[in-house]
Scaffold this motif. Structure first.
Motif, short mmCIF file in Angstrom:
data_model
loop_
_atom_site.label_atom_id
_atom_site.label_comp_id
_atom_site.label_asym_id
_atom_site.label_seq_id
_atom_site.Cartn_x
_atom_site.Cartn_y
_atom_site.Cartn_z
N LEU A 1 48.01 28.27 8.72
CA LEU A 1 47.84 29.55 9.44
C LEU A 1 48.94 30.54 9.08
N ILE A 2 50.16 30.02 8.95
CA ILE A 2 51.29 30.90 8.59
C ILE A 2 51.08 31.47 7.19
N ARG A 3 50.62 30.63 6.27
CA ARG A 3 50.36 31.12 4.91
C ARG A 3 49.22 32.14 4.89
N GLN A 4 48.23 31.90 5.75
CA GLN A 4 47.09 32.82 5.81
C GLN A 4 47.49 34.20 6.35
N GLU A 5 48.55 34.24 7.16
CA GLU A 5 49.04 35.55 7.61
C GLU A 5 49.39 36.43 6.41
N VAL B 1 53.90 38.41 12.19
CA VAL B 1 52.94 39.17 11.40
C VAL B 1 53.42 40.62 11.22
N GLU B 2 53.98 41.18 12.27
CA GLU B 2 54.52 42.54 12.16
C GLU B 2 55.64 42.60 11.13
N LYS B 3 56.47 41.56 11.17
CA LYS B 3 57.58 41.51 10.21
C LYS B 3 57.06 41.36 8.78
N LYS B 4 56.01 40.56 8.63
CA LYS B 4 55.43 40.40 7.29
C LYS B 4 54.87 41.72 6.78
N ALA B 5 54.21 42.47 7.67
CA ALA B 5 53.67 43.78 7.25
C ALA B 5 54.81 44.70 6.82
#
Lengths: 275, 275
Positions: free
Chosen positions: B39-43, B221-225
């Protein structure tokens, strides 16, 4: 209050639009700066697509000839998926855009939508240059085995779809050489005329080569692979830590294939420029 | 010397393989940790796909019904592209993988390749749950107008293809709820039995909700964006600077749609678990 929020949202979106750099053809006038912005944005797409392809192992099955029992088709599964997907996208008008070049241009269906009016910036003879055969070969034969580990996880369709995303991103970037060549020619037609008329490829290549710029591009792409491929946790970002792809591979991709093939497109384009 | 380089390359690729997290079904045993890693990778895939969609403006044309003159087809252009692309990918076996769910499951062609043997981890009744109608609706009706600016640049096929990439990434993530529910059920079957038998959806939802985990996911997810969507230059990386998408929108996507729909999948799955 809600009006203020709406206003701020509009402002924020305007600001974002600056970064999500438009396609070359959306600009009213063709400039080297505009093309460079587009090329820089395309680096991101290339890096994302490589990271996404690297989720899967090689999945060698999809590259073997005659391995799928597809009636009337004797190529590999990846060829089948690319051909068929290109046919669908052609119906939606993808190849009406002069920045897009199909890998299988033979017998593509006609678009079923009203075509967008793209500016005719390119010289007609050069517009049809298609270097996708060379892109296909280096991508599958040379680059992919460096990018992914051997293995088979059965995700053949998803793997082939992500190969297509890589191929399309690379193809778009490399064929932008047509626009680069057009702008450089317009800026100094006299400089190019003699070597074009005498078909001096080496002279043209030299005129188009700026080593310092190439080095900068290679370094930036490597940095993008590092930034976009890093493991992000809430505690820290970790550019120096684990990466989904080896950042130096992105630089090598540009150095060995993307930059030389872009220059090949530029030279081929210039050679037709006076026709 | 060259042997040493080869050895180092193999080591480097092994290290990378840790990050490019495998699909759930590749693991021998189903564990909550394994699913979480996936799930983390799919983010990342979701964030990349949003950034790529945001390169284009809305291109409203492709969402209008009956706007393309496609013989025997009355839907929108995006529906045409998704349907047809799914059909091709079905031939390559995409939907043999229990983690993949088509948006148009009616009359998909059969695979033309030898199917991979996926482990049968899911309970047969729950395995066929398909929440893609709800995903399609929130994505096009609610989310997309927040993600992209209005406008038309004519890149209809590329836009629709990038919508498909977003939809597939979201669908895969949300349907992972089946695996989450299966593992949670296996870990504590007695806890779930009573609310399953009496069809108490609210009790099941409560059992499956961990607010602290959800908050962490939304922040990550916000941080990834922010990290993946930042403008990268050679001089600096600039997480706080311009972004290709508004990072808070990634968090909102999870908060309003991805997390609630995943839980809906989990609840639906559990409700069939004792059949």
């Amino acid at each position: 209050m809600s009006f203020l929020i709406l206003f701020l949202l509009v402002l924020a979106r305007e600001a974002m639009a600056d970064v999500s750099s438009n396609p070359i053809s959306a600009s009213d006038t063709l400039t080297l700066d505009g093309i460079r912005d587009s090329l820089i944005r395309q680096e991101n797409s290339i890096v994302y697509s490589l990271i996404e392809r690297a989720r899967f192992p090689l999945n060698r099955q999809i590259y073997l000839q005659n391995n799928a029992s597809i009636p009337g088709f004797s190529g590999s599964l990846v060829e089948f998926i690319v051909r068929e997907t290109e046919a669908i996208q052609a119906k939606a008008g993808r190849y009406e855009n002069p920045e897009e070049n199909p890998f299988f241009p033979e017998s593509l269906p006609r678009p079923l939508v009203n075509p967008h009016k793209y500016p005719k910036d390119l010289h007609p003879s050069g517009a049809s240059i298609n270097m996708n055969k060379a892109i296909w070969e280096f991508y599958f034969d040379k680059f992919l085995p460096l990018l992914v580990a051997d293995g088979d996880d059965g995700n053949y369709a998803a793997t082939a779809a992500s190969d297509l995303a890589c191929l399309q991103a690379l193809s778009r970037r490399i064929h932008c050489g047509k626009y680069v060549a057009e702008v450089k020619f317009r800026d100094a037609p006299k400089e190019y005329e003699t070597p074009i008329r005498s078909k001096e490829r080496d002279t043209l290549t030299k005129l188009l080569t700026f080593v310092a710029v190439e080095e900068m591009v290679k370094k930036r792409v490597e940095k993008k692979a590092m930034v976009f491929g890093q493991e992000v946790t809430l505690n820290n970002t970790n550019e120096g830590g684990k990466h989904t792809i080896d950042p130096s591979l992105a630089s090598r991709l540009y150095s060995e294939w993307v930059i030389p093939l872009t220059k090949e497109v530029e030279v081929e384009y210039l050679l037709c420029r006076l026709e």
